[in-house]
Design a protein around this motif. Sequence first.
Motif, PDB file in Angstrom:
ATOM      1  N   ASP A 264       0.820   3.324  -3.317  1.00 30.17           N
ATOM      2  CA  ASP A 264       0.231   4.668  -3.245  1.00 30.17           C
ATOM      3  C   ASP A 264       1.233   5.738  -3.678  1.00 30.17           C
ATOM      4  OD1 ASP A 264      -2.310   3.884  -2.437  1.00 30.17           O
ATOM      5  OD2 ASP A 264      -1.915   4.205  -0.295  1.00 30.17           O
TER       6      ASP A 264
ATOM      7  N   TYR B 253      -1.046  -3.939  -6.203  1.00 27.83           N
ATOM      8  CA  TYR B 253      -1.747  -2.848  -5.518  1.00 27.83           C
ATOM      9  C   TYR B 253      -1.850  -1.626  -6.430  1.00 27.83           C
ATOM     10  CZ  TYR B 253      -3.208   0.549  -2.085  1.00 27.83           C
ATOM     11  OH  TYR B 253      -3.921   1.522  -1.420  1.00 27.83           O
ATOM     12  N   PHE B 254      -0.760  -1.273  -7.083  1.00 26.93           N
ATOM     13  CA  PHE B 254      -0.763  -0.120  -7.989  1.00 26.93           C
ATOM     14  C   PHE B 254      -1.762  -0.330  -9.117  1.00 26.93           C
ATOM     15  CE2 PHE B 254       0.752   1.848 -11.936  1.00 26.93           C
ATOM     16  CZ  PHE B 254       0.727   3.182 -11.571  1.00 26.93           C
TER      17      PHE B 254
ATOM     18  N   THR C 175      -5.268   0.004  -7.902  1.00 36.70           N
ATOM     19  CA  THR C 175      -5.548   1.409  -7.599  1.00 36.70           C
ATOM     20  C   THR C 175      -5.849   2.188  -8.874  1.00 36.70           C
ATOM     21  OG1 THR C 175      -4.121   1.309  -5.646  1.00 36.70           O
ATOM     22  CG2 THR C 175      -4.644   3.500  -6.490  1.00 36.70           C
TER      23      THR C 175
ATOM     24  N   TYR D 167      -9.299   4.028 -10.009  1.00 29.90           N
ATOM     25  CA  TYR D 167      -9.253   5.425 -10.436  1.00 29.90           C
ATOM     26  C   TYR D 167      -9.925   5.612 -11.804  1.00 29.90           C
ATOM     27  CZ  TYR D 167      -7.166   9.797 -12.132  1.00 29.90           C
ATOM     28  OH  TYR D 167      -6.971  11.041 -12.671  1.00 29.90           O
TER      29      TYR D 167
ATOM     30  N   PHE E 126       1.447   5.650  -7.378  1.00 34.70           N
ATOM     31  CA  PHE E 126       0.209   6.199  -7.955  1.00 34.70           C
ATOM     32  C   PHE E 126       0.202   7.726  -7.852  1.00 34.70           C
ATOM     33  CE2 PHE E 126      -4.314   7.427  -7.574  1.00 34.70           C
ATOM     34  CZ  PHE E 126      -4.716   7.066  -8.844  1.00 34.70           C
ATOM     35  N   GLU E 127       0.608   8.262  -6.712  1.00 35.63           N
ATOM     36  CA  GLU E 127       0.674   9.721  -6.546  1.00 35.63           C
ATOM     37  C   GLU E 127       1.646  10.334  -7.543  1.00 35.63           C
ATOM     38  OE1 GLU E 127      -1.265  11.700  -4.708  1.00 35.63           O
ATOM     39  OE2 GLU E 127      -2.356   9.895  -4.120  1.00 35.63           O
TER      40      GLU E 127
ATOM     41  N   LYS F  43       0.829  -1.203   0.000  1.00 36.06           N
ATOM     42  CA  LYS F  43       0.000   0.000   0.000  1.00 36.06           C
ATOM     43  C   LYS F  43       0.867   1.259   0.000  1.00 36.06           C
ATOM     44  CE  LYS F  43      -3.635   2.408   2.593  1.00 36.06           C
ATOM     45  NZ  LYS F  43      -3.705   3.406   1.585  1.00 36.06           N
TER      46      LYS F  43
END
Length: 182
Positions: free
Chosen positions: A11, A95-96, A99, A103, A14-15, A7
């Motif tokens: 995350d 996870y990415f 995500t 999105y 992703f950011e 995570k």
Amino acid sequence: MAKLVSKVYGDALFEEALEKQKVDALFEEVKSLQTIFATNQDFAGLLDNPKIAKEEKAGIITEVFGGRVSEALMGFLAVIVEKGRQKEINAICDYFISTVKEYKRIGVAHVTSAVELKEEQKAQLLNKLLGTTSYQEFEMDYHVEPSIIGGLVIRIGDRVVDSSIKTQIHELRRSLLKLQIS
């Protein structure tokens, strides 16, 4: 712990993708990276080898991926190696990817049926899912499992809709066992 690691790093990646407006490009790169690690177990093992220094691992990453992937992904891989998290790279990629799919409002539906569904049935099911969920598109994953006897089992994320005959029989059996005959 592995979930927390995936995570945190997922995350962060992703950011970075959002910030640089490279979500689609990084999404494709990460999927390719995941395929590379899955098909080349020796390479993954090499990066996990505790006898190889982090500097050497960073050099290997640069040699293999340098000029072939984006700067963002290279930086991500460098951080993964620096922090000794290469063992969790697959979980981080998973996870990415999930995500990014959330999105982009892409759902993943796992459908289990007793028999192979016809194309017309698959299209109807897809339309029904699109109409009853907030997703704009779906990746459909079909499985045939004769033991469910009939009906469907649909799993989207952590939600499951089980209309299989097997489950209905099981529920009926449980109900009958609860009955007391006077």
